[in-house]
Design a protein around this motif. Sequence first.
Motif, PDB file in Angstrom:
ATOM      1  N   UNK A 284       0.818  -1.213   0.000  1.00 46.16           N
ATOM      2  CA  UNK A 284       0.000   0.000   0.000  1.00 46.16           C
ATOM      3  C   UNK A 284       0.850   1.260   0.000  1.00 46.16           C
ATOM      4  N   UNK A 285       1.939   1.263   0.752  1.00 44.40           N
ATOM      5  CA  UNK A 285       2.792   2.451   0.806  1.00 44.40           C
ATOM      6  C   UNK A 285       4.235   2.048   1.091  1.00 44.40           C
ATOM      7  N   UNK A 286       4.953   1.571   0.043  1.00 54.14           N
ATOM      8  CA  UNK A 286       6.340   1.111   0.271  1.00 54.14           C
ATOM      9  C   UNK A 286       7.290   2.239   0.650  1.00 54.14           C
ATOM     10  N   UNK A 287       6.979   3.469   0.241  1.00 52.70           N
ATOM     11  CA  UNK A 287       7.895   4.586   0.491  1.00 52.70           C
ATOM     12  C   UNK A 287       8.036   4.892   1.975  1.00 52.70           C
ATOM     13  N   UNK A 288       7.008   4.587   2.743  1.00 54.78           N
ATOM     14  CA  UNK A 288       7.067   4.829   4.182  1.00 54.78           C
ATOM     15  C   UNK A 288       8.059   3.882   4.856  1.00 54.78           C
ATOM     16  N   UNK A 289       8.300   2.726   4.219  1.00 57.73           N
ATOM     17  CA  UNK A 289       9.187   1.713   4.813  1.00 57.73           C
ATOM     18  C   UNK A 289      10.391   1.459   3.910  1.00 57.73           C
ATOM     19  N   UNK A 290      10.831   2.502   3.206  1.00 59.53           N
ATOM     20  CA  UNK A 290      11.880   2.343   2.207  1.00 59.53           C
ATOM     21  C   UNK A 290      13.204   1.875   2.807  1.00 59.53           C
ATOM     22  N   UNK A 291      13.448   2.161   4.074  1.00 50.88           N
ATOM     23  CA  UNK A 291      14.704   1.753   4.700  1.00 50.88           C
ATOM     24  C   UNK A 291      14.634   0.348   5.290  1.00 50.88           C
ATOM     25  N   UNK A 292      13.442  -0.248   5.332  1.00 54.02           N
ATOM     26  CA  UNK A 292      13.302  -1.569   5.956  1.00 54.02           C
ATOM     27  C   UNK A 292      12.584  -2.533   4.993  1.00 54.02           C
ATOM     28  N   UNK A 293      11.342  -2.867   5.309  1.00 55.39           N
ATOM     29  CA  UNK A 293      10.617  -3.877   4.545  1.00 55.39           C
ATOM     30  C   UNK A 293      10.202  -3.414   3.157  1.00 55.39           C
ATOM     31  N   UNK A 294      10.175  -2.112   2.932  1.00 59.42           N
ATOM     32  CA  UNK A 294       9.777  -1.603   1.624  1.00 59.42           C
ATOM     33  C   UNK A 294      10.940  -1.380   0.677  1.00 59.42           C
ATOM     34  N   UNK A 295      12.155  -1.668   1.125  1.00 58.39           N
ATOM     35  CA  UNK A 295      13.345  -1.397   0.307  1.00 58.39           C
ATOM     36  C   UNK A 295      13.310  -2.153  -1.022  1.00 58.39           C
ATOM     37  N   UNK A 296      12.913  -3.421  -0.980  1.00 55.12           N
ATOM     38  CA  UNK A 296      12.956  -4.264  -2.177  1.00 55.12           C
ATOM     39  C   UNK A 296      12.025  -3.750  -3.273  1.00 55.12           C
ATOM     40  N   UNK A 297      10.769  -3.481  -2.918  1.00 54.41           N
ATOM     41  CA  UNK A 297       9.813  -3.025  -3.926  1.00 54.41           C
ATOM     42  C   UNK A 297      10.153  -1.615  -4.405  1.00 54.41           C
ATOM     43  N   UNK A 298      10.683  -0.771  -3.521  1.00 55.27           N
ATOM     44  CA  UNK A 298      11.083   0.581  -3.938  1.00 55.27           C
ATOM     45  C   UNK A 298      12.221   0.523  -4.958  1.00 55.27           C
ATOM     46  N   UNK A 299      13.194  -0.332  -4.705  1.00 55.25           N
ATOM     47  CA  UNK A 299      14.292  -0.494  -5.656  1.00 55.25           C
ATOM     48  C   UNK A 299      13.788  -1.044  -6.987  1.00 55.25           C
ATOM     49  N   UNK A 300      12.790  -1.905  -6.916  1.00 53.93           N
ATOM     50  CA  UNK A 300      12.188  -2.448  -8.138  1.00 53.93           C
ATOM     51  C   UNK A 300      11.540  -1.343  -8.962  1.00 53.93           C
ATOM     52  N   UNK A 301      10.787  -0.475  -8.294  1.00 56.23           N
ATOM     53  CA  UNK A 301      10.121   0.632  -8.993  1.00 56.23           C
ATOM     54  C   UNK A 301      11.140   1.627  -9.543  1.00 56.23           C
ATOM     55  N   UNK A 302      12.203   1.877  -8.783  1.00 58.84           N
ATOM     56  CA  UNK A 302      13.274   2.758  -9.282  1.00 58.84           C
ATOM     57  C   UNK A 302      13.885   2.183 -10.565  1.00 58.84           C
ATOM     58  N   UNK A 303      14.145   0.879 -10.541  1.00 50.63           N
ATOM     59  CA  UNK A 303      14.780   0.223 -11.685  1.00 50.63           C
ATOM     60  C   UNK A 303      13.906   0.317 -12.934  1.00 50.63           C
ATOM     61  N   UNK A 304      12.600   0.042 -12.774  1.00 50.38           N
ATOM     62  CA  UNK A 304      11.682   0.091 -13.918  1.00 50.38           C
ATOM     63  C   UNK A 304      11.565   1.516 -14.452  1.00 50.38           C
ATOM     64  N   UNK A 305      11.434   2.473 -13.522  1.00 50.13           N
ATOM     65  CA  UNK A 305      11.265   3.869 -13.936  1.00 50.13           C
ATOM     66  C   UNK A 305      12.498   4.438 -14.609  1.00 50.13           C
ATOM     67  N   UNK A 306      13.676   4.124 -14.074  1.00 45.47           N
ATOM     68  CA  UNK A 306      14.908   4.700 -14.609  1.00 45.47           C
ATOM     69  C   UNK A 306      15.342   4.017 -15.894  1.00 45.47           C
ATOM     70  N   UNK A 307      14.885   2.774 -16.111  1.00 44.91           N
ATOM     71  CA  UNK A 307      15.229   2.091 -17.346  1.00 44.91           C
ATOM     72  C   UNK A 307      14.578   2.726 -18.560  1.00 44.91           C
ATOM     73  N   UNK A 308      13.424   3.344 -18.380  1.00 47.09           N
ATOM     74  CA  UNK A 308      12.691   4.004 -19.459  1.00 47.09           C
ATOM     75  C   UNK A 308      12.426   3.021 -20.603  1.00 47.09           C
ATOM     76  N   UNK A 309      12.252   3.535 -21.835  1.00 48.77           N
ATOM     77  CA  UNK A 309      11.830   2.687 -22.944  1.00 48.77           C
ATOM     78  C   UNK A 309      12.920   1.752 -23.437  1.00 48.77           C
ATOM     79  N   UNK A 310      14.164   2.210 -23.475  1.00 47.52           N
ATOM     80  CA  UNK A 310      15.229   1.404 -24.058  1.00 47.52           C
ATOM     81  C   UNK A 310      16.279   0.945 -23.041  1.00 47.52           C
ATOM     82  N   UNK A 311      16.133   1.322 -21.790  1.00 47.64           N
ATOM     83  CA  UNK A 311      17.024   0.857 -20.740  1.00 47.64           C
ATOM     84  C   UNK A 311      18.369   1.566 -20.702  1.00 47.64           C
ATOM     85  N   UNK A 312      19.123   1.265 -19.673  1.00 47.24           N
ATOM     86  CA  UNK A 312      20.470   1.821 -19.519  1.00 47.24           C
ATOM     87  C   UNK A 312      21.467   1.144 -20.453  1.00 47.24           C
TER      88      UNK A 312
END
Length: 458
Positions: A284-312
Motif C-alpha cells: 500500500x505504501x512502500x515509500x514509508x518503509x523504504x529503509x526496511x521492509x519496503x526497500x525491495x519493492x522501492x528499488x524495483x520501482x526505481x529500476x523500472x522507472x529509470x530504465x525508461x523505454x530502451x534501458x540503460x
Amino acid sequence: MQSVFIELTKYIFAFLMAFYVLSAYRGAIIHKEEKRKGIYVQQYIIIFAIHFLGYYVLYIMKQDVKYIGFYFVQLIYLIIFIAFYYILYPKASRLLVNNMCMLMAVGFIMIARLNFDKCVKQFVIAVLGTVIMFMVPWLLKTVKSFRNFGWIYCITGLVLLCAVLLGSKVYGANLTLSIGAFSVQPAEFVKILYVMFVASMFNKSTTFKQTCIVTAFAALHVIILVLSTDLGAALIFFVVYIAMLYIATRKLVYAGAGLIAGAGASVIAYKLFAHVRARVIVWRNPWEYIDTSGYQICQSLFAIGMGSWFGYGLCQGMPDKIPVAEKDFMFSAISEEFGLIFSIALFLVCLNNLILMMNIASRCKTLFYRLVAVGLGVTYGVQVFLTVGGAIKFIPMTGVTLPFVSYGGSSILSSLIMFALINGMYTMRQDEGDRKDGRKQKAGQTKKKQKCTERYSR
C-alpha cells in the motif's frame, strides 16, 4: 567507440524482441504448418542474435573470456534443444519450443550478468531438465493409465508439502527442502501433481459428491501452503482449482462459491499471519518503509522507472541493488537494462504461451487431457501475472519466479516438464487429426471404387 556500441545495442535488443513478438502472434493465427516455416526461421535468427549480442556485451564489459566459452556451450545446447525436439516430435508446437528457447536465452544472459556462478548452476539444471523433458511426451502417449492415478498424485503432493513444513525458512516462508548439499522447492513440482490429481478425479465423475471430495483435498493443499506461508503458491493452487472446477462442471455456482470462499480465506490469512499483513502494508505504501521492509519493492520501482523505454544498456544499470533480483524481481532487472519495450515484449511472449496452451486445451477431446492443459496453462499464466504484477506494485509481492527467466533450479525444471506435457498433448491431438484425415481419405477412395464398379456393371 565501445560506449557507442553499447548505446546502439539498447535499440537493437528492443527492436529484435519486438519483431520476435510480431512473429509469435503471426504464427499463432496461422493454422497451416507450411505457412509457418518462414516464421520459424525468423524466430531462430532473432533468438540466436539476441543470445550472441548479450554475451558479446558481457564479454566486452567484464573483460573475461569465460563468458565467451559459456556462450558457445549454451549455443550448442540451444541448437540441440531445437533440433532434437523437431526430430523426436515433428508434430510438436514449434512456436512453444521457440518461445521456451527465447525466454531461456534472455534468462541466461541476465543471470550471467548478475551472478555467473548461479547462471552455470541454472544451465546445468536446464540441461538435465531437457533430458527429462524429451521423455515426457513419449510417456504421455505410451502410458494411457495416467488418468487413473488421481489418489497417487494427491498423496504424493501432500507428503511433499508436509515435508516442506520441516524445511528451512526463506524470507519468512517455508519453501525449500534440503537434501545434503542440494535444496529443492517441492511446491514447484506439486503444482503439476495437483493439476493431474484434479483432472484425474473430475475425469471419473463430476457429481456433487465427487466435487466435494476433490474440493476438500484441493483445499488441504492450499491450507498446507498457507501454513508454510508460501502464499504465492497457495494463490496459484486456488485459482487453478477454480478454473478446472468450472471447465469440468460448467457450473458458475461452484466457481462463484469458490471465489467467495477464497476471499474469506484471504481476510482470515491477513488477520492470522504477520507475514501477510507486512506484505500488504508495504504494498500500500512502500515509500514509508523504504529503509526496511519496503526497500525491495522501492528499488524495483526505481529500476523500472529509470530504465525508461530502451534501458540503460546491459551492464550499465544497477539491478544488483534489488535484493534477490535474479529470482523475484527479474522483470525489474530486465526493465532497467533492456528497457520497457523489451520487457513488455517479453511479457507478451509469456502471454503468447498462455494463448497457445489454451488453444491446445480447447482442441483436446478427452476431458482428462483438456483439464490438464487448462490447469497447466492457468498455472503458468497466474505465475507470470504474480511475478510481473508484484514487480510493478500492481499486487502485493508473492515471491514467485518468472518461468524460464528467473534463477531457480526447481522452477526451470518444473517449467520444462509442464511445457513438455502440453506439447505431448498437442502431438497426440495432431496424431488424432492425421488418423481422422486418413479415415476420410480411405472412405473417399472406397466410394470412388464403388462408383467405378457401378458404372462398369451398367
